[in-house]
Design a protein around this motif. Structure first.
Motif: not given
Length: 135
Positions: A4-11, A20-28, A35-40, A116-118
């Motif tokens: 599992w990897k959390t990925i930016t919504s831009m990839e 490659v664009l890993v994202e572990s936290k964000g601001t809303m 939005h972000f993604q989980i890659a499996l 895709w996670v929202t």
């Protein structure tokens, strides 16, 4: 083993390329969506064809929507294109999001799949840090 990897919504999560664009936290901000993604990816052939139900846990889990990214074929490509093309060759592109009640990911051996996670703020998510877990 399921990776599992959390990925930016831009990839775009392509089946044969590791994201490659890993994202572990964000601001809303207030009244926004995040939005972000989980890659499996599964590396054991024995689980090929299994469907994985994505379960969300955490204090704001009721504000989270999960949709599976479905592939569409991309056959009209341009080998002389600039670097902004996802691919210069024919391939499968994740471009269709499933309905939230269809959030089962079909596992394929050695191929990346995207979820895709929202996070919606319509229920008044309290300001501060929140922790989500996905299973």
């Amino acid at each position: 083993m399921l990776f599992w990897k959390t990925i930016t919504s831009m990839e775009k999560i392509l089946p044969s390329q590791e994201p490659v664009l890993v994202e572990s936290k964000g601001t809303m901000l207030k009244n926004e969506r995040y939005h972000f993604q989980i890659a499996l990816k599964e590396d054991i052939f024995a689980r090929y064809g299994e469907c994985k139900k994505i379960v969300v846990r955490g204090d704001i889990a009721d504000s989270v929507s999960v949709r599976v990214e479905r592939f569409v074929p991309s056959t009209l490509t341009n080998p002389a294109a600039d670097d902004y093309y996802v691919s210069k060759e024919a391939c499968l592109i994740p471009d269709v999001l499933s309905n939230p009640h269809e959030a089962d990911v079909a596992i394929s051996c050695n191929q990346w799949r995207g979820v895709w996670v929202t996070i919606y703020n319509k229920r008044g998510v309290k300001k501060g840090k929140h922790h989500l877990e996905f299973d």
